[in-house]
Design an enzyme around this catalytic site. Sequence first.
Site, PDB file in Angstrom:
ATOM      1  N   HIS A 186      72.742  31.689 -74.960  1.00 16.61           N
ATOM      2  CA  HIS A 186      72.014  32.022 -76.208  1.00 16.61           C
ATOM      3  C   HIS A 186      70.501  31.915 -76.023  1.00 16.61           C
ATOM      4  CE1 HIS A 186      75.993  31.328 -78.154  1.00 16.61           C
ATOM      5  NE2 HIS A 186      76.043  30.313 -77.300  1.00 16.61           N
ATOM      6  N   LYS A 207      44.923  39.666 -68.946  1.00 19.84           N
ATOM      7  CA  LYS A 207      46.321  40.102 -68.893  1.00 19.84           C
ATOM      8  C   LYS A 207      46.834  40.426 -67.502  1.00 19.84           C
ATOM      9  CE  LYS A 207      48.458  41.459 -72.576  1.00 19.84           C
ATOM     10  NZ  LYS A 207      49.776  41.016 -72.948  1.00 19.84           N
ATOM     11  N   SER A 237      45.013  44.889 -68.564  1.00 24.30           N
ATOM     12  CA  SER A 237      44.838  45.535 -69.862  1.00 24.30           C
ATOM     13  C   SER A 237      43.439  46.120 -69.927  1.00 24.30           C
ATOM     14  CB  SER A 237      45.025  44.495 -70.974  1.00 24.30           C
ATOM     15  OG  SER A 237      44.337  44.901 -72.132  1.00 24.30           O
ATOM     16  N   GLU A 246      59.323  46.172 -67.064  1.00 27.45           N
ATOM     17  CA  GLU A 246      59.527  46.824 -68.368  1.00 27.45           C
ATOM     18  C   GLU A 246      60.038  48.250 -68.187  1.00 27.45           C
ATOM     19  OE1 GLU A 246      55.953  45.966 -70.974  1.00 27.45           O
ATOM     20  OE2 GLU A 246      55.415  45.022 -69.093  1.00 27.45           O
TER      21      GLU A 246
END
Length: 461
Positions: free
Chosen positions: A157, A284, A278, A291
């Site tokens: 979970h 970043k 970024s 992704e």
Amino acid sequence: NPNRMWGGRYALGPAEIMEKINASIDFDRRLYAQDIAGSMAHADMLVAQGILTAKDGRAIKRGLAQIRAEIESGKFRFSTKLEDIHFNVEARLTDLIGPAGGRLHTARSRNDQVALDVRLWVRDTIDRLENMLRDLQSALIDRAEEYAATIMPGFTHLQTAQPITFGHHLLAYVEMVGRDRGRLRDCRARMNVSPLGAAALAGSPHPIDPRKTAKALGFDGPMANSLDAVSDRDYVVEFLGAASLAAVHLSRLAEEIVIWCSAPFRFIALSDAFTTGSSIMPQKRNPDAAELIRGKVGRIVGAFVALCTIMKGLPLTYGKDMQEDKEPLFDAADALELCIGAMTGMIRDLKANPERMRAVASADYSVATDLADWLVREIGLPFRQAHHVTGVLVGKAAAKGIDLDKLSLDEMQAVEPRITAAVYGVLTVEASVAARKSIGGTAPANVARAVKEARRRFLGP
Ligand code: ARG
């Protein structure tokens, strides 16, 4: 005649929009090598059977070899008017060698021809992808060896469950990828039969020998039923099914990489080579490759659904609908190839943060199960009761904001008088993982052994 392909019956050429919807050359040119290999095997068989003269056979093969060279050097001029790869090659062959080029299509139809080309393409692709998956396993196994004793939290979970080792976690993916390879191999074994000889759909009146072409092209034999041979695309669906599941596995690992890289976790870091910055936030480091792997599973599963949907309403045998098999197939295979390559790169690139992993693994009462197991083993409590006693102790510790091993023996004995100081020996994350030596368990000793086993099972001798 404006229509070179079926000029006999046709006085006029197709409407522009007809040509546009009908043509597949923009994507099926990718099958040129398979198409030419198939034609060469077909020509050899026609000669061996006395259907074609040896002279014509030689001219055809010479012409086909030249066409292949033209295509590979970028000199070949593909024509939309000639619809597909089969007609483009055949038309050029006749330009090159004259009427003998027109004899190649004896005892053959584009229906068995395209079925063959796609089969050969899927077979090559399976071999390439399976090899890449093997490289991915090799990367995962190497990192598992390195991190065999590195403790991290195991989740259910996405809540801290029990301590595990990072090596064990990586080896879980080695198993998944092993099944993916098995599915690709199963698909390959089932699809490795040749449709050549089915011709349009009913077989051929010429004295052909489909066993010869099958053998020459590395197939186990010819397909038993000509109708099935031209209408079967099971191998595309199976391949896409196997590809979908492989992509799902890669996506799960990609998701974990995204989570592990995030600031609240900081379990791993990727180098400059596998992150992007970024345009506005200078701090970043985004795990874009992970992704994109997570994202690309959409088009791979989409291709599987597309193929099932294309095939589900098709009466036997060939229908032009089946031309729609190629773009999803190519796209999915390309996407999967990229995903496997990028994942292999990330696995080799990532650097774990063992201090952080251990700290998170030690928090949130992750060794509570070890305490319950101790109560069962050492004082003979039924597990249900041990679970209850441990729950009370966790509650006490939580109320004081401390770890389980910071409860005093007095505090523990107030709940269960038979607890002794020996209990503290099982309340560390190191003891917890070391104790899990059951088959397939997370103990570092197991992982070290599992690494060796995995090399033998998956990477060969
Ligand atoms: N381009 C076609 C395809 O990809 C080749 C087979 C065409 N056969 C036919 N009878 N129209 O399916």
